[in-house]
Design a protein around this motif. Structure first.
Motif, short mmCIF file in Angstrom:
data_model
loop_
_atom_site.label_atom_id
_atom_site.label_comp_id
_atom_site.label_asym_id
_atom_site.label_seq_id
_atom_site.Cartn_x
_atom_site.Cartn_y
_atom_site.Cartn_z
N ILE A 113 -12.92 7.42 -18.49
CA ILE A 113 -12.02 6.61 -19.33
C ILE A 113 -11.30 5.55 -18.50
O ILE A 113 -11.17 4.39 -18.94
N ILE A 114 -10.86 5.93 -17.31
CA ILE A 114 -10.18 4.96 -16.44
C ILE A 114 -11.11 3.79 -16.13
O ILE A 114 -10.72 2.61 -16.25
N PHE A 115 -12.35 4.08 -15.76
CA PHE A 115 -13.28 3.01 -15.40
C PHE A 115 -13.70 2.20 -16.63
O PHE A 115 -13.89 0.97 -16.54
N VAL B 158 -24.15 -1.20 -13.99
CA VAL B 158 -22.71 -0.92 -13.91
C VAL B 158 -22.44 0.52 -14.34
O VAL B 158 -21.66 1.24 -13.71
N SER B 159 -23.10 0.95 -15.41
CA SER B 159 -22.92 2.32 -15.90
C SER B 159 -23.37 3.34 -14.85
O SER B 159 -22.70 4.35 -14.61
N LEU B 160 -24.50 3.08 -14.23
CA LEU B 160 -25.00 3.98 -13.18
C LEU B 160 -24.04 4.02 -12.00
O LEU B 160 -23.81 5.08 -11.40
N PHE B 161 -23.49 2.88 -11.66
CA PHE B 161 -22.52 2.81 -10.56
C PHE B 161 -21.28 3.64 -10.88
O PHE B 161 -20.76 4.37 -10.03
N ILE C 298 -13.19 -1.80 -17.00
CA ILE C 298 -14.30 -2.73 -17.33
C ILE C 298 -13.96 -3.54 -18.57
O ILE C 298 -14.20 -4.76 -18.63
N LYS C 299 -13.38 -2.86 -19.58
CA LYS C 299 -12.99 -3.56 -20.81
C LYS C 299 -11.95 -4.64 -20.52
O LYS C 299 -12.00 -5.74 -21.09
N LEU C 300 -11.03 -4.35 -19.63
CA LEU C 300 -10.01 -5.35 -19.27
C LEU C 300 -10.62 -6.54 -18.56
O LEU C 300 -10.22 -7.69 -18.80
#
Length: 387
Positions: A88-90, A120-123, A94-96
């Motif tokens: 959730i934090i990440f 990005v998701s894999l990272f 990303i959304k910001l």
């Protein structure tokens, strides 16, 4: 009325928890489907939901399942809670970034493809896994934090006191006897004069503590003046505070519940009921002033109080040193900012006039068995008296 409020709160929390996991599940399925398109939703979602809700499930079925099965379900669920927090934090970060990009247009267009999104998701997944690995290591490898303090009172026969403070071990389903044995060895290596246990030694369910005979391990702690223990909120959550008192009655470990004792007729050790005991015992804990009213205030007074709250109460009452835990210092980043905002001193040392406070971040963990950017700790205190 209180029951209705409680039910509404539970429904609200479960709703938020479900919504968060549904969103994470959608993103996870999109990624998996892009790599393994043959995996159907009817395969993915049951497995994902079982993992996401395994900790909640374990709270209801742990007493009826075989211990190894209960352990695995609880462990998986605990790790998922930590992973969920960091996902959730990440995701928010990303959304910001993309929100600011709508105004500033700083992300090149070729980096906005679905393929880059998958990278990005894999990272993020790799980063969360790395955090869990580091956090597990930090939780299982306590550091020693040392304090040298002086108390401006006559310690009688005792000129110096070499003390060990532990708190928030949370012995139970996840923090097991093997880990406790390691903790006891660490304590004995310090050759302490005295050991203080500032609450939450046992987690909510006392059954694993009894089944694994953890009391026997605790009785291996070697000291000159003994081991002194006050209860924390989790000993009350399980509704076993009276059973715990009975278990420790003739154990050689002194449990102090709104009571006091002295060592060498020179130093008073006072242990309080936890602040959370009221809802379980249906009565308030004793007022500190009345609890210590008959004590000789010219002698050092050391107070065990699990929660470092309401510091106005011990200050000015003759208490020289309070030892607490409870906060875990947030347990893992960034929750340390929350505990720091709630408590005047959520970790470490605080001095106000003649009153001193030491708060431990804890020797164990609750829920997720991880500590990230936050160590479990053994607190070593060298106390000198003005003899």
């Amino acid at each position: 009325m209180m029951n209705l409020v409680f039910i509404v709160a539970i429904i609200l929390v479960l709703g938020i928890y479900s919504g968060i996991n549904y969103y994470i599940g959608l993103k996870g399925f999109e990624l998996i489907n892009s790599v393994f398109p043959f995996i159907a939703p009817k395969v993915f979602w049951p497995i994902f939901l079982l993992v996401a809700f395994s900790y909640i499930i374990s709270r209801f079925v742990s007493k009826i399942l075989p211990e190894p099965v209960s352990y695995i379900i609880t462990l998986v669920g605990s790790y998922w809670i930590a992973a969920m927090v960091y996902f959730i934090i990440f995701i928010i970060m990303i959304k910001l970034v993309f929100l600011f990009d709508r105004w500033l247009s700083f992300i090149p267009s070729h980096l906005k493809t679905s393929q880059i999104s998958n990278y990005v998701s894999l990272f993020v997944i790799a980063l969360v896994l790395l955090i869990l690995v580091i956090g597990t290591w930090q939780a299982r490898n306590p550091v020693t934090v040392k304090y040298d303090i002086s108390i401006n009172k006559d310690g009688g026969k005792i000129k110096n006191l070499h003390a060990i403070l532990i708190s928030d071990v949370h012995l139970g389903t996840l923090v097991r006897k093997g880990q406790l044995d390691k903790m006891v060895r660490l304590i004995n290596e310090k050759n302490p004069d005295i050991v203080f246990i500032a609450g939450d030694l046992i987690d909510d369910d006392i059954k694993p503590f009894k089944d694994q005979n953890m009391l026997e391990s605790l009785q291996q702690i070697k000291t000159k003046y003994g081991v002194y223990y006050c209860l924390g909120n989790h000993e009350y959550y399980g509704g076993s505070s009276e059973e715990i008192a009975e278990i420790f009655r003739n154990s050689g470990i002194k449990l102090l519940k709104d009571d006091f004792t002295s060592i060498e007729n020179s130093i008073y050790i006072i242990g309080r009921e936890d602040m959370g005991s009221r809802s379980h015992l249906k009565k308030p804990r004793k007022n500190l002033s009345s609890l210590i009213s008959g004590l000789d205030k010219s002698k050092p007074l050391i107070l065990l109080d699990h929660q470092p709250s309401n510091l106005k109460e011990p200050i000015g009452k003759g208490i020289d040193l309070q030892l607490s835990g409870h906060t875990h210092r947030g347990q893992f980043f960034p929750f340390n900012f929350i505990t720091n905002a709630i408590f005047e001193n959520d970790w470490g040392y605080l001095k106000k006039n003649d009153f001193q406070l030491i708060v431990s971040s804890g020797l164990g963990s609750w829920g997720p068995p991880i500590r990230f950017l936050n160590n479990t700790e053994l607190v070593e205190i060298n106390i000198s008296f003005n003899n």
